[in-house]
Structures are given as structure tokens and as C-alpha cells.
Write an enzyme that holds these catalytic residues in place. Structure first.
Site, short mmCIF file in Angstrom:
data_model
loop_
_atom_site.label_atom_id
_atom_site.label_comp_id
_atom_site.label_asym_id
_atom_site.label_seq_id
_atom_site.Cartn_x
_atom_site.Cartn_y
_atom_site.Cartn_z
CB CYS A 1 -0.94 -0.05 1.19
SG CYS A 1 -0.85 1.31 2.32
CD GLU A 2 -0.44 5.35 -3.86
OE1 GLU A 2 0.26 4.97 -4.82
OE2 GLU A 2 -1.32 6.22 -3.97
CG HIS A 3 -2.28 5.56 1.38
ND1 HIS A 3 -3.38 4.83 0.99
CD2 HIS A 3 -2.20 6.60 0.52
CE1 HIS A 3 -3.96 5.42 -0.04
NE2 HIS A 3 -3.27 6.49 -0.35
CG HIS A 4 -0.26 2.88 6.02
ND1 HIS A 4 -1.47 2.83 5.37
CD2 HIS A 4 -0.42 3.73 7.06
CE1 HIS A 4 -2.33 3.61 6.00
NE2 HIS A 4 -1.72 4.17 7.03
CD GLN B 1 -8.41 -4.39 -3.32
OE1 GLN B 1 -8.01 -4.47 -2.16
NE2 GLN B 1 -9.57 -4.89 -3.71
CG HIS C 1 -5.77 -3.36 2.05
ND1 HIS C 1 -5.20 -2.45 1.20
CD2 HIS C 1 -6.69 -4.04 1.32
CE1 HIS C 1 -5.75 -2.56 0.00
NE2 HIS C 1 -6.66 -3.51 0.05
CB CYS D 1 -2.20 -0.33 6.39
SG CYS D 1 -3.24 -0.22 4.95
ZN ZN Z 1 -2.32 1.51 3.92
#
Ligand code: ZN
Length: 197
Positions: free
Chosen positions: A88-91, A129, A157, A159
Site C-alpha cells: 500500500c502506497e500510504h503505509h 487496490q 490490507h 495497514c
Molecule cells: Zn495503507
């Protein structure tokens, strides 16, 4: 998994020492002792893992499909349960699951294993995703020019499980439809029905 090991992220290999250095720095900043035995090789291991899990950057997903021609078959083709692993690009936390692809050829078809390669090329990057789903659909539409494409992706996910709302077991389902699938709810139902088998 098909294609997973065929290419690796060369940018990471070319900068191996720097990547290892920064992993070591992060270990220090979270309060770890980088000299203890279990962590001595961790920066090198993480770097080798990055070569693999970020190998998608090494390839243009349009190039992995290996298009062939078959004028005869203009019926629904489905490849389901294609396992993928992504970050995931956020975490920068893993998410993973399965992708299901259905399309109606208009002359061009892709080798079935090549669809798995496409999923790898798109997912072995920092991603969300939703974008994996639409990129698979868009690339198939662009390269194969089919009558229609439908892609469904399921993902778990980490995260979501390990931090924040902490909801293990919850699944995210995303879909993308193009061409005839967009117009015909019967076609969408046929695809979804075949996924259940
Ligand atoms: Zn994430």
C-alpha cells in the site's frame, strides 16, 4: 508465481548500499540495536526483498501480455484467483489477495499465464487496490482491444489489520468494467456467477 522472479528492480540493486544504509538508519530511529545478531543482515535482506516486491517498476505492464491472434473465439474468457502481493502506497504495508479477469476477445487474445504476469507487473509496486484494478482493465483494453473487460480484485490490507482501525479479516473488493460489460448487466452477472464456481 508466473513471472514473479523473472525481473527485479534494478534501481534497488544499483543503489544497494544506500538502501541498506537507510534501512539501518530506520532501525536505529525506532530504537533498535543494529548490532544485535538477528538484525545484522536485516538491511541486506530488506534490500533483496525490495528488488523483488518492487520489481514491477522494471517492466512496462503493456509488454508482458504476449498477444496472439485467434479470430475464432469471441466468447467470454475468464482467468480467476490470480494471486497477487502488493504494498500500500500510504503505509508501505503489504496487501494481497486475488484478481479475477474476464474479457471478450475481438481477435487478439493473451496467453493465460500472461494475464498473471500482467497482474504481477501492476501489483509489484507501491499501489492502491483501486488503481491495480483499473490499470489491469485499461491495459487489457488498450493492448487487446477486446469487446469488453471486467476485473474484480479482492484484497486484505495489513495497514487495516495491524494499525489504525484494526479490523483483521475485512476484505476490500474493487471492480472495473469496460466496453460491453459496462452496457450489459447480464454479462456482468454471468462473469460474477462464473467466479463463484
Ligand atoms: Zn495503507
Amino acid at each position: 508465481m508466473a513471472g514473479a522472479k523473472d525481473y527485479s528492480n534494478k534501481q534497488v540493486s544499483d543503489n544497494r548500499e544506500q538502501v541498506e544504509h537507510h534501512v539501518r538508519e530506520i532501525l536505529k530511529l525506532i530504537g533498535e540495536n543494529v548490532e544485535r545478531e538477528g538484525l545484522l543482515d536485516t538491511p541486506a535482506r530488506v534490500t533483496r526483498m525490495y528488488e523483488e516486491i518492487f520489481s514491477g517498476y522494471a517492466v512496462d505492464p503493456r509488454d508482458v501480455l504476449g498477444v496472439t491472434f485467434d479470430e475464432q473465439h469471441e466468447e467470454l474468457v475468464i482467468v480467476k484467483d490470480i494471486v497477487y502481493y502488493s504494498q500500500c502506497e500510504h503505509h508501505m504495508a503489504p496487501f494481497f489477495g486475488v484478481a479475477h479477469i474476464g474479457y471478450i476477445p475481438s481477435g487478439k487474445i493473451a496467453g493465460l499465464s500472461k494475464l498473471a504476469r500482467l497482474v504481477d507487473a501492476v501489483s509489484r509496486r507501491l499501489q492502491v487496490q483501486e488503481r491495480i484494478t483499473s490499470q489491469i482493465a485499461d491495459i487489457l483494453e488498450e493492448v487487446l482491444k477486446p469487446h469488453g473487460v471486467m476485473v474484480v480484485v479482492e484484497g486484505e490490507h495489513l495497514c487495516m489489520c495491524a494499525r489504525g482501525v484494526k479490523k483483521p479479516g475485512s476484505k476490500t473488493v474493487t471492480s472495473a468494467v469496460r466496453g460491453q460489460f459496462r452496457q450489459s448487466s447480464a454479462l456482468r452477472s454471468e462473469f460474477l456467477e462464473l467466479l463463484k464456481r
